[in-house]
Design an enzyme around this catalytic site. Structure first.
Site, short mmCIF file in Angstrom:
data_model
loop_
_atom_site.label_atom_id
_atom_site.label_comp_id
_atom_site.label_asym_id
_atom_site.label_seq_id
_atom_site.Cartn_x
_atom_site.Cartn_y
_atom_site.Cartn_z
N THR A 1 29.59 48.25 34.36
CA THR A 1 29.66 47.08 33.49
C THR A 1 30.79 46.12 33.87
O THR A 1 30.76 44.96 33.47
CB THR A 1 29.84 47.51 32.02
OG1 THR A 1 31.00 48.34 31.92
CG2 THR A 1 28.62 48.26 31.52
N ASP A 2 31.79 46.58 34.64
CA ASP A 2 32.95 45.73 34.93
C ASP A 2 32.54 44.41 35.60
O ASP A 2 33.05 43.35 35.25
CB ASP A 2 33.94 46.46 35.86
CG ASP A 2 34.74 47.54 35.14
OD1 ASP A 2 34.62 47.65 33.92
OD2 ASP A 2 35.49 48.26 35.83
N GLU B 1 41.85 16.37 30.79
CA GLU B 1 43.28 16.08 31.02
C GLU B 1 43.59 15.91 32.50
O GLU B 1 44.66 15.44 32.86
CB GLU B 1 44.13 17.21 30.43
CG GLU B 1 44.26 17.15 28.93
CD GLU B 1 45.13 18.28 28.42
OE1 GLU B 1 46.37 18.17 28.54
OE2 GLU B 1 44.58 19.26 27.90
N TYR C 1 36.94 59.91 34.14
CA TYR C 1 35.64 60.27 34.73
C TYR C 1 35.52 59.60 36.08
O TYR C 1 36.30 58.71 36.43
CB TYR C 1 34.49 59.84 33.81
CG TYR C 1 34.38 58.35 33.66
CD1 TYR C 1 35.14 57.66 32.73
CD2 TYR C 1 33.51 57.62 34.48
CE1 TYR C 1 35.06 56.29 32.60
CE2 TYR C 1 33.42 56.24 34.35
CZ TYR C 1 34.19 55.58 33.40
OH TYR C 1 34.11 54.23 33.29
N THR D 1 29.51 53.56 35.47
CA THR D 1 29.71 54.59 34.46
C THR D 1 28.41 55.24 34.05
O THR D 1 28.37 56.41 33.68
CB THR D 1 30.40 53.96 33.23
OG1 THR D 1 31.64 53.45 33.66
CG2 THR D 1 30.64 54.97 32.13
#
Ligand code: GLU
Length: 354
Positions: free
Chosen positions: A117-118, A311, A51, A38
């Site tokens: 950023t993903d 667990e 975009y 971006t």
């Protein structure tokens, strides 16, 4: 007459006490490796939601921040032009090779990587494990496209270059600079789909903060990284397949069996709670281990660690517990680990060290 002598004396004193300009002091040389995202995104208007990621070149990104030239000598290089949802092993390998090559040059002081950023946290952690340099490596990006109102990219780039130029950033592992915060590659995670303040380091907190190119560091990286990492991708052409499977109520076993059939060498479960999954899924994961696949239990939760033998009896089932590594970072460490071993105990050791 008296007055003019006083003025003359004052001028002479002023000239003598003005510090000499820092002549000949060269600015640090920072290489910006651009991958897209971006930060290089372009929209039809200043307020459109839609975009295109990666449409703007590295030269345009640099030109958008004229004050960069006051703090560093910049060289830009386009490694890829993709939204980081398309980040993949081949681009990682290319990026790692370029970062290692430029950092090895005496003429380079640090590297900044612009990135969507993903998946920024994944690339940062991958590089943290395979970059062989103490020089600063700083990733940055933005949440708003370069054409948006109040675009956050230019200041993020300025801060990232300032951090990469700072000798105090050296030896801290790969860093991410975003919205005035400095994160360690291992700890950072994206928390919000669209907020400018999207990144957090929920377990360990920030490495430092920055404001208009002035940074303060609080801590270093806690685990082994960069020059102390035993992982290397020099001359590596591909990485082993590792699949991440998301757990939820009623999770079926089918997808685990399918991953094994499709050739996964490793499986990471994004488990519920402390890395848990349904009984059928546990049985399928146990079958995967018997078929020679290394299986890691991580958690779909944004914070907390996945504890060994909580667990689930990892000792008995032959599983690895991810500790604080989230599923996508567990996948990266497992890919690199699988290039060295298929022994779950050794992989567990890596998860405790890195
Ligand atoms: N999908 C984009 C990317 O990761 C959006 C995220 C961003 O860069 O802010 O490239």
């Amino acid at each position: 007459m008296r007055t003019s002598i006083v003025i003359l004396l004052a001028i002479l004193i002023a000239v003598q006490t003005t510090p000499a300009p820092a002549q000949g002091k060269k600015l640090p040389h920072i290489v910006i490796l651009a991958t897209g995202g971006t930060i290089a995104g372009s929209a039809d208007s200043k307020t459109s939601v839609g975009y295109t990621s990666g449409a703007v070149t590295v030269d345009a990104l640099i030109a958008a921040v004229p004050t960069l030239k006051d703090i560093a000598r910049i060289t830009g290089e386009q490694v890829s032009s993709i939204g980081s949802q398309d980040m993949c092993d081949s681009v990682w390998l290319k990026l790692a090779a370029r970062a290692n090559a430029v950092l090895a040059a005496d003429t380079v002081d640090g590297v900044v990587i612009t990135h969507g950023t993903d998946t920024m946290e994944e690339t940062a952690y991958f590089l943290q494990l395979v970059v062989k340099s103490k020089k600063p490596v700083v990733l940055t990006g933005s949440m708003r496209p370069s054409t948006a109102l109040s675009a956050d990219g230019p200041l993020n780039i300025y801060n990232a270059v300032a951090i990469a130029s700072d000798p105090a950033a050296a030896g801290r592992g790969v860093l991410v600079a975003a919205n005035d915060d400095i994160h360690s590659a291992r700890d950072i995670t994206k928390m919000n789909t669209t907020d400018v303040q999207t990144f957090d380091s929920p377990e360990y907190g920030l490495v430092g903060t920055t404001l208009y190119g002035k940074q303060t560091f609080f801590r270093t990286a806690y685990r082994k990284h960069t020059v102390n990492s035993e992982f290397s991708v020099t001359d590596v052409k591909s990485l082993p397949r590792v699949d991440v499977l998301y757990a939820n109520s009623d999770m079926s076993a089918d997808l685990i069996d399918a991953a094994v059939k499709l050739g996964a060498k490793g499986i990471v479960i994004a488990g519920v709670g402390d890395g848990n999954m349904t009984t059928p899924a546990l049985d399928a994961l146990s079958r995967a281990v018997k078929a020679g696949v290394v299986c890691v239990r991580s958690s779909r939760l944004p914070s907390g660690r996945t504890w060994r033998n909580s667990e689930v009896n990892d000792d008995k089932m032959g599983f690895v517990a991810a500790g604080e590594l989230n599923p996508s970072k567990s996948r990266i460490l497992l890919k690199l680990a699988l290039m060295k071993t298929k022994d779950a105990a050794q992989v567990q050791k890596y998860f405790e060290e890195y």
